[in-house]
Motif scaffolding. Structure first.
Motif, PDB file in Angstrom:
ATOM      1  N   PHE A  65       0.868  -1.169   0.000  1.00 16.97           N
ATOM      2  CA  PHE A  65       0.000   0.000   0.000  1.00 16.97           C
ATOM      3  C   PHE A  65       0.906   1.221   0.000  1.00 16.97           C
ATOM      4  CE2 PHE A  65      -2.736  -3.044   2.462  1.00 16.97           C
ATOM      5  CZ  PHE A  65      -3.710  -3.197   1.486  1.00 16.97           C
ATOM      6  N   ILE A  66       0.651   2.167  -0.899  1.00 12.96           N
ATOM      7  CA  ILE A  66       1.466   3.373  -0.975  1.00 12.96           C
ATOM      8  C   ILE A  66       0.573   4.600  -0.937  1.00 12.96           C
ATOM      9  CG2 ILE A  66       3.376   2.265  -2.193  1.00 12.96           C
ATOM     10  CD1 ILE A  66       2.310   3.411  -4.803  1.00 12.96           C
ATOM     11  N   THR A  67       1.131   5.701  -0.447  1.00 10.39           N
ATOM     12  CA  THR A  67       0.409   6.967  -0.366  1.00 10.39           C
ATOM     13  C   THR A  67       1.150   8.002  -1.193  1.00 10.39           C
ATOM     14  OG1 THR A  67      -0.356   6.449   1.876  1.00 10.39           O
ATOM     15  CG2 THR A  67      -0.498   8.747   1.167  1.00 10.39           C
ATOM     16  N   ALA A  68       0.474   8.546  -2.201  1.00  7.74           N
ATOM     17  CA  ALA A  68       1.051   9.578  -3.062  1.00  7.74           C
ATOM     18  C   ALA A  68       0.165  10.819  -2.964  1.00  7.74           C
ATOM     19  CB  ALA A  68       1.138   9.096  -4.501  1.00  7.74           C
ATOM     20  N   GLY A  69       0.575  11.779  -2.137  1.00  7.41           N
ATOM     21  CA  GLY A  69      -0.262  12.949  -1.917  1.00  7.41           C
ATOM     22  C   GLY A  69      -1.568  12.547  -1.264  1.00  7.41           C
ATOM     23  N   SER A  70      -2.672  12.823  -1.946  1.00  9.39           N
ATOM     24  CA  SER A  70      -3.988  12.442  -1.423  1.00  9.39           C
ATOM     25  C   SER A  70      -4.455  11.094  -1.955  1.00  9.39           C
ATOM     26  CB  SER A  70      -5.026  13.519  -1.797  1.00  9.39           C
ATOM     27  OG  SER A  70      -5.139  13.629  -3.214  1.00  9.39           O
ATOM     28  N   HIS A  71      -3.614  10.428  -2.746  1.00  7.33           N
ATOM     29  CA  HIS A  71      -4.005   9.178  -3.383  1.00  7.33           C
ATOM     30  C   HIS A  71      -3.513   7.972  -2.579  1.00  7.33           C
ATOM     31  CE1 HIS A  71      -5.072  11.638  -6.797  1.00  7.33           C
ATOM     32  NE2 HIS A  71      -3.819  12.009  -6.987  1.00  7.33           N
ATOM     33  N   GLU A  72      -4.406   7.030  -2.346  1.00  6.39           N
ATOM     34  CA  GLU A  72      -4.043   5.748  -1.745  1.00  6.39           C
ATOM     35  C   GLU A  72      -4.027   4.706  -2.860  1.00  6.39           C
ATOM     36  OE1 GLU A  72      -3.109   5.173   1.348  1.00  6.39           O
ATOM     37  OE2 GLU A  72      -3.391   7.268   1.930  1.00  6.39           O
ATOM     38  N   MET A  73      -2.923   3.972  -2.982  1.00  5.66           N
ATOM     39  CA  MET A  73      -2.733   3.070  -4.105  1.00  5.66           C
ATOM     40  C   MET A  73      -2.133   1.751  -3.630  1.00  5.66           C
ATOM     41  SD  MET A  73      -0.993   5.775  -6.757  1.00  5.66           S
ATOM     42  CE  MET A  73      -1.736   7.378  -7.091  1.00  5.66           C
ATOM     43  N   VAL A  74      -2.052   0.814  -4.566  1.00  2.15           N
ATOM     44  CA  VAL A  74      -1.392  -0.461  -4.317  1.00  2.15           C
ATOM     45  C   VAL A  74      -0.349  -0.672  -5.409  1.00  2.15           C
ATOM     46  CG1 VAL A  74      -1.649  -2.948  -4.022  1.00  2.15           C
ATOM     47  CG2 VAL A  74      -3.501  -1.414  -3.299  1.00  2.15           C
ATOM     48  N   LEU A  75       0.879  -0.927  -4.992  1.00  2.00           N
ATOM     49  CA  LEU A  75       1.976  -1.265  -5.902  1.00  2.00           C
ATOM     50  C   LEU A  75       2.194  -2.769  -5.827  1.00  2.00           C
ATOM     51  CD1 LEU A  75       4.613  -0.897  -7.580  1.00  2.00           C
ATOM     52  CD2 LEU A  75       5.755  -0.278  -5.429  1.00  2.00           C
ATOM     53  N   ARG A  76       2.202  -3.429  -6.980  1.00  2.00           N
ATOM     54  CA  ARG A  76       2.406  -4.874  -6.997  1.00  2.00           C
ATOM     55  C   ARG A  76       3.466  -5.258  -8.027  1.00  2.00           C
ATOM     56  NH1 ARG A  76      -2.000  -6.905  -9.324  1.00  2.00           N
ATOM     57  NH2 ARG A  76      -1.067  -8.138 -10.987  1.00  2.00           N
ATOM     58  N   GLU A  77       4.495  -5.946  -7.572  1.00  2.00           N
ATOM     59  CA  GLU A  77       5.485  -6.523  -8.482  1.00  2.00           C
ATOM     60  C   GLU A  77       4.974  -7.855  -8.997  1.00  2.00           C
ATOM     61  OE1 GLU A  77       9.627  -4.867  -6.459  1.00  2.00           O
ATOM     62  OE2 GLU A  77       8.951  -6.910  -6.059  1.00  2.00           O
ATOM     63  N   TYR A  78       5.351  -8.193 -10.214  1.00  2.00           N
ATOM     64  CA  TYR A  78       4.997  -9.502 -10.767  1.00  2.00           C
ATOM     65  C   TYR A  78       6.060 -10.501 -10.329  1.00  2.00           C
ATOM     66  CZ  TYR A  78       1.331  -7.334 -13.456  1.00  2.00           C
ATOM     67  OH  TYR A  78       0.190  -6.650 -13.810  1.00  2.00           O
ATOM     68  N   ARG A  79       5.605 -11.544  -9.632  1.00  2.00           N
ATOM     69  CA  ARG A  79       6.526 -12.551  -9.104  1.00  2.00           C
ATOM     70  C   ARG A  79       6.040 -13.936  -9.469  1.00  2.00           C
ATOM     71  NH1 ARG A  79       8.596 -10.680  -3.088  1.00  2.00           N
ATOM     72  NH2 ARG A  79       9.337  -8.603  -3.680  1.00  2.00           N
ATOM     73  N   ARG A  80       6.965 -14.798  -9.739  1.00  3.09           N
ATOM     74  CA  ARG A  80       6.645 -16.172 -10.107  1.00  3.09           C
ATOM     75  C   ARG A  80       6.374 -17.021  -8.868  1.00  3.09           C
ATOM     76  NH1 ARG A  80       7.466 -17.749 -15.177  1.00  3.09           N
ATOM     77  NH2 ARG A  80       8.687 -16.483 -16.630  1.00  3.09           N
ATOM     78  N   GLY A  81       5.598 -18.083  -9.070  1.00  2.00           N
ATOM     79  CA  GLY A  81       5.384 -19.069  -8.028  1.00  2.00           C
ATOM     80  C   GLY A  81       5.928 -20.417  -8.466  1.00  2.00           C
ATOM     81  N   GLY A  82       5.794 -21.404  -7.610  1.00  2.00           N
ATOM     82  CA  GLY A  82       6.192 -22.759  -7.963  1.00  2.00           C
ATOM     83  C   GLY A  82       7.697 -22.933  -8.044  1.00  2.00           C
ATOM     84  N   LEU A  83       8.109 -24.015  -8.684  1.00  2.00           N
ATOM     85  CA  LEU A  83       9.523 -24.375  -8.748  1.00  2.00           C
ATOM     86  C   LEU A  83      10.356 -23.364  -9.517  1.00  2.00           C
ATOM     87  CD1 LEU A  83       9.257 -28.226  -9.371  1.00  2.00           C
ATOM     88  CD2 LEU A  83       9.864 -27.057  -7.236  1.00  2.00           C
ATOM     89  N   ILE A  84       9.748 -22.750 -10.541  1.00  2.00           N
ATOM     90  CA  ILE A  84      10.525 -21.820 -11.370  1.00  2.00           C
ATOM     91  C   ILE A  84      10.968 -20.597 -10.580  1.00  2.00           C
ATOM     92  CG2 ILE A  84       8.594 -20.445 -12.255  1.00  2.00           C
ATOM     93  CD1 ILE A  84      10.043 -20.616 -15.017  1.00  2.00           C
ATOM     94  N   ALA A  85      10.234 -20.276  -9.491  1.00  2.00           N
ATOM     95  CA  ALA A  85      10.602 -19.134  -8.664  1.00  2.00           C
ATOM     96  C   ALA A  85      11.946 -19.344  -7.980  1.00  2.00           C
ATOM     97  CB  ALA A  85       9.524 -18.875  -7.623  1.00  2.00           C
ATOM     98  N   LYS A  86      12.360 -20.603  -7.798  1.00  2.00           N
ATOM     99  CA  LYS A  86      13.663 -20.879  -7.193  1.00  2.00           C
ATOM    100  C   LYS A  86      14.796 -20.491  -8.121  1.00  2.00           C
ATOM    101  CE  LYS A  86      11.817 -24.727  -4.451  1.00  2.00           C
ATOM    102  NZ  LYS A  86      11.884 -24.008  -3.166  1.00  2.00           N
ATOM    103  N   ILE A  87      14.489 -20.441  -9.419  1.00  2.00           N
ATOM    104  CA  ILE A  87      15.497 -20.055 -10.408  1.00  2.00           C
ATOM    105  C   ILE A  87      15.473 -18.545 -10.629  1.00  2.00           C
ATOM    106  CG2 ILE A  87      16.263 -20.359 -12.781  1.00  2.00           C
ATOM    107  CD1 ILE A  87      14.872 -23.098 -12.724  1.00  2.00           C
TER     108      ILE A  87
END
Length: 251
Positions: A65-87
């Motif tokens: 959750f991020i706050t930019a001035g009067s705006h409340e937002m959500v920042l989300r990175e794209y992340r892998r799951g499963g076995l491939i995430a170990k690589i």
């Protein structure tokens, strides 16, 4: 018609629902409501300091959750799951800008918001190539204030609320919207309203085999309810949910 401008060495492409920017090796899509505000730094959680608070429920981490001035937002990175995430947890194969996951989700959310479906509005999308064949990506959306994940309310919602939720999911299905991960963490609740979030890999389907993907979507949601609340709880609420879903069928 798109208008091509050259401003301070940054190429800016404007469309009715998005502004395309190139900045220091990164590519951004920005909603016109946030023009001249968003920069590539916004996608770095460290940039926000104390104004970034980790999202704790659901997902694989990598959301704030991020706050930019009067705006409340959500920042989300794209992340892998499963076995491939170990690589490689954050890297995705680059096959062209049109298939970048953050850009695809930004554009889908814009489209769904334009259809008056209950989703968060997108603020901006970002990606950066880390090699010839790989990229990393992130998305910023408007925060849906005052909402609670359905996962925390499964045993407390009454039959009427479950019928309303069934009707809400039917609205998406009637519009051909396939949510790729329909689970009880991606449904938010506020004062009798329901919202869907996290449309990564979601799409608007054509009419081919529509019954099949809709049934699969519902079964995925049922599995999520069972996993979080148990089989007995899922069975108790499912009749009301299905009644709302089929009771809202278009004629």
């Amino acid at each position: 018609m798109k208008l091509l401008l050259l401003i301070s060495g940054i190429r800016e492409v404007m469309a009715e629902s998005e502004i395309c920017l190139r900045e220091n090796g990164s590519r951004l899509l920005v909603h016109p409501d946030y023009r001249d505000e968003v920069t590539g730094a916004w996608f770095n959680p460290g940039y926000w300091g104390g104004r970034a608070r980790p999202v704790s429920s659901g997902g694989r981490g990598g959301a704030w959750f991020i706050t930019a001035g009067s705006h409340e937002m959500v920042l989300r990175e794209y992340r892998r799951g499963g076995l491939i995430a170990k690589i490689s947890q954050k890297a995705y194969v680059f096959t062209g800008e049109s298939t970048v996951r953050s850009f695809a989700e930004f554009r889908l959310l814009n489209q769904l918001a334009g259809m008056a479906l209950p989703v968060p509005r997108p603020v901006a999308a970002w990606y950066r190539k880390t090699s010839l064949l790989q990229y990393q990506a992130a998305l910023i959306i408007e925060k849906l204030e005052g909402t609670t994940p359905l996962a925390e309310l499964i045993t407390s919602l009454d039959d009427g609320a479950w019928q309303l939720l069934g009707g809400t999911i039917r609205r998406f299905h009637d519009a051909g919207v396939r949510h790729a991960d329909l689970n009880c963490f991606n449904v938010l609740v506020r004062d009798g309203e329901f919202f869907l979030i996290d449309f990564d890999k979601g799409r608007i389907m054509d009419g081919t085999a529509s019954a099949r993907w809709k049934a699969s979507n519902l079964e995925r949601f049922a599995r999520s309810l069972r996993k979080v609340a148990g089989e007995a709880a899922q069975a108790r609420v499912w009749e009301s949910f299905v009644l709302g879903y089929y009771g809202s069928q278009s004629t």
